[in-house]
Design a protein around this motif. Structure first.
Motif, PDB file in Angstrom:
ATOM      1  N   SER A  13       0.820  -1.214   0.000  1.00 53.35           N
ATOM      2  CA  SER A  13       0.000   0.000   0.000  1.00 53.35           C
ATOM      3  C   SER A  13       0.850   1.260   0.000  1.00 53.35           C
ATOM      4  O   SER A  13       0.448   2.273  -0.567  1.00 53.35           O
ATOM      5  CB  SER A  13      -0.931  -0.004   1.214  1.00 53.35           C
ATOM      6  OG  SER A  13      -0.187   0.139   2.398  1.00 53.35           O
ATOM      7  N   ILE A  14       2.008   1.232   0.614  1.00 51.06           N
ATOM      8  CA  ILE A  14       2.870   2.420   0.672  1.00 51.06           C
ATOM      9  C   ILE A  14       3.686   2.574  -0.607  1.00 51.06           C
ATOM     10  O   ILE A  14       3.814   3.669  -1.156  1.00 51.06           O
ATOM     11  CB  ILE A  14       3.823   2.343   1.886  1.00 51.06           C
ATOM     12  CG1 ILE A  14       3.036   2.372   3.181  1.00 51.06           C
ATOM     13  CG2 ILE A  14       4.836   3.466   1.874  1.00 51.06           C
ATOM     14  CD1 ILE A  14       2.304   3.661   3.447  1.00 51.06           C
ATOM     15  N   ALA A  15       4.241   1.494  -1.110  1.00 51.01           N
ATOM     16  CA  ALA A  15       5.178   1.579  -2.231  1.00 51.01           C
ATOM     17  C   ALA A  15       4.568   1.070  -3.526  1.00 51.01           C
ATOM     18  O   ALA A  15       5.201   0.340  -4.277  1.00 51.01           O
ATOM     19  CB  ALA A  15       6.439   0.792  -1.893  1.00 51.01           C
ATOM     20  N   LYS A  16       3.334   1.467  -3.829  1.00 50.84           N
ATOM     21  CA  LYS A  16       2.692   1.023  -5.070  1.00 50.84           C
ATOM     22  C   LYS A  16       3.369   1.598  -6.299  1.00 50.84           C
ATOM     23  O   LYS A  16       3.552   0.909  -7.291  1.00 50.84           O
ATOM     24  CB  LYS A  16       1.229   1.468  -5.084  1.00 50.84           C
ATOM     25  CG  LYS A  16       0.295   0.576  -4.373  1.00 50.84           C
ATOM     26  CD  LYS A  16      -1.118   1.082  -4.544  1.00 50.84           C
ATOM     27  CE  LYS A  16      -2.038   0.375  -3.601  1.00 50.84           C
ATOM     28  NZ  LYS A  16      -3.381   0.923  -3.615  1.00 50.84           N
ATOM     29  N   VAL A  21       6.342   6.676  -3.415  1.00 50.02           N
ATOM     30  CA  VAL A  21       7.607   6.585  -2.686  1.00 50.02           C
ATOM     31  C   VAL A  21       8.214   7.972  -2.532  1.00 50.02           C
ATOM     32  O   VAL A  21       8.670   8.350  -1.443  1.00 50.02           O
ATOM     33  CB  VAL A  21       8.587   5.621  -3.398  1.00 50.02           C
ATOM     34  CG1 VAL A  21       9.969   5.695  -2.791  1.00 50.02           C
ATOM     35  CG2 VAL A  21       8.062   4.205  -3.340  1.00 50.02           C
ATOM     36  N   ILE A  22       8.210   8.758  -3.599  1.00 51.62           N
ATOM     37  CA  ILE A  22       8.757  10.113  -3.534  1.00 51.62           C
ATOM     38  C   ILE A  22       7.930  10.984  -2.595  1.00 51.62           C
ATOM     39  O   ILE A  22       8.483  11.742  -1.783  1.00 51.62           O
ATOM     40  CB  ILE A  22       8.836  10.721  -4.950  1.00 51.62           C
ATOM     41  CG1 ILE A  22       9.898   9.999  -5.762  1.00 51.62           C
ATOM     42  CG2 ILE A  22       9.138  12.204  -4.904  1.00 51.62           C
ATOM     43  CD1 ILE A  22       9.895  10.349  -7.233  1.00 51.62           C
ATOM     44  N   ALA A  23       6.605  10.872  -2.674  1.00 54.04           N
ATOM     45  CA  ALA A  23       5.742  11.683  -1.809  1.00 54.04           C
ATOM     46  C   ALA A  23       5.950  11.347  -0.332  1.00 54.04           C
ATOM     47  O   ALA A  23       6.074  12.249   0.505  1.00 54.04           O
ATOM     48  CB  ALA A  23       4.284  11.478  -2.192  1.00 54.04           C
ATOM     49  N   HIS A  28       8.327  12.629   4.862  1.00 53.68           N
ATOM     50  CA  HIS A  28       9.172  12.188   5.969  1.00 53.68           C
ATOM     51  C   HIS A  28      10.268  13.214   6.248  1.00 53.68           C
ATOM     52  O   HIS A  28      10.521  13.565   7.406  1.00 53.68           O
ATOM     53  CB  HIS A  28       9.762  10.818   5.643  1.00 53.68           C
ATOM     54  CG  HIS A  28      10.513  10.212   6.769  1.00 53.68           C
ATOM     55  ND1 HIS A  28       9.889   9.637   7.846  1.00 53.68           N
ATOM     56  CD2 HIS A  28      11.835  10.109   7.011  1.00 53.68           C
ATOM     57  CE1 HIS A  28      10.789   9.203   8.695  1.00 53.68           C
ATOM     58  NE2 HIS A  28      11.986   9.475   8.205  1.00 53.68           N
ATOM     59  N   PHE A  29      10.933  13.700   5.194  1.00 53.48           N
ATOM     60  CA  PHE A  29      11.974  14.703   5.380  1.00 53.48           C
ATOM     61  C   PHE A  29      11.400  16.021   5.885  1.00 53.48           C
ATOM     62  O   PHE A  29      12.027  16.704   6.705  1.00 53.48           O
ATOM     63  CB  PHE A  29      12.756  14.931   4.087  1.00 53.48           C
ATOM     64  CG  PHE A  29      13.963  14.057   3.976  1.00 53.48           C
ATOM     65  CD1 PHE A  29      15.081  14.283   4.745  1.00 53.48           C
ATOM     66  CD2 PHE A  29      13.976  12.990   3.096  1.00 53.48           C
ATOM     67  CE1 PHE A  29      16.192  13.479   4.656  1.00 53.48           C
ATOM     68  CE2 PHE A  29      15.076  12.181   2.989  1.00 53.48           C
ATOM     69  CZ  PHE A  29      16.189  12.421   3.773  1.00 53.48           C
ATOM     70  N   LEU A  76      12.327   2.259   1.962  1.00 50.88           N
ATOM     71  CA  LEU A  76      11.084   2.347   1.209  1.00 50.88           C
ATOM     72  C   LEU A  76      11.332   2.158  -0.285  1.00 50.88           C
ATOM     73  O   LEU A  76      10.562   1.485  -0.976  1.00 50.88           O
ATOM     74  CB  LEU A  76      10.408   3.689   1.477  1.00 50.88           C
ATOM     75  CG  LEU A  76       8.998   3.876   0.976  1.00 50.88           C
ATOM     76  CD1 LEU A  76       8.080   2.841   1.598  1.00 50.88           C
ATOM     77  CD2 LEU A  76       8.515   5.267   1.303  1.00 50.88           C
ATOM     78  N   TYR A  77      12.419   2.713  -0.805  1.00 45.89           N
ATOM     79  CA  TYR A  77      12.752   2.533  -2.212  1.00 45.89           C
ATOM     80  C   TYR A  77      13.103   1.071  -2.514  1.00 45.89           C
ATOM     81  O   TYR A  77      12.740   0.544  -3.564  1.00 45.89           O
ATOM     82  CB  TYR A  77      13.899   3.451  -2.609  1.00 45.89           C
ATOM     83  CG  TYR A  77      14.272   3.340  -4.064  1.00 45.89           C
ATOM     84  CD1 TYR A  77      13.415   3.823  -5.042  1.00 45.89           C
ATOM     85  CD2 TYR A  77      15.455   2.736  -4.467  1.00 45.89           C
ATOM     86  CE1 TYR A  77      13.729   3.723  -6.383  1.00 45.89           C
ATOM     87  CE2 TYR A  77      15.775   2.631  -5.801  1.00 45.89           C
ATOM     88  CZ  TYR A  77      14.915   3.124  -6.751  1.00 45.89           C
ATOM     89  OH  TYR A  77      15.234   3.006  -8.073  1.00 45.89           O
TER      90      TYR A  77
END
Length: 92
Positions: A13-16, A21-23, A28-29, A76-77
């Motif tokens: 669900s997070i890394a579709k 991933v960029i968002a 996060h940053f 995540l990547y």
């Protein structure tokens, strides 16, 4: 759905997509920089530190930036790449 109870569903669900991933990495940053700025603001209120700037704080907290920022984004990547590889393998 949480990372601890269903890690595969959470990862999917997070890394579709690469955009997600960029968002999530940018979010996060942004939260990490906001937390560091709040810490700097509280430090400057409690102590009269005229010589310390926010950029000095960022350069001195490079380990925090790596562990708290870059490491989760790389993780995540890597999940995204594994899911992409798995999807291309199932199409064959």
């Amino acid at each position: 759905m949480s990372l601890a109870s269903q890690p595969a569903t959470w990862s999917h669900s997070i890394a579709k997509s690469k955009l997600r991933v960029i968002a999530f990495s940018l979010l996060h940053f942004a939260l990490l920089f906001f937390a560091l700025w709040l810490m700097f603001d509280q430090m400057s209120l409690k102590q009269d530190i005229k010589a310390l700037t926010f950029t000095d704080l960022l350069s001195s907290s490079s380990l925090v930036l790596f562990i708290g920022g870059f490491y989760p984004c790389f993780y995540l990547y890597a999940i995204y790449r594994l899911l992409e590889t798995n999807a291309s393998d199932t199409k064959l």
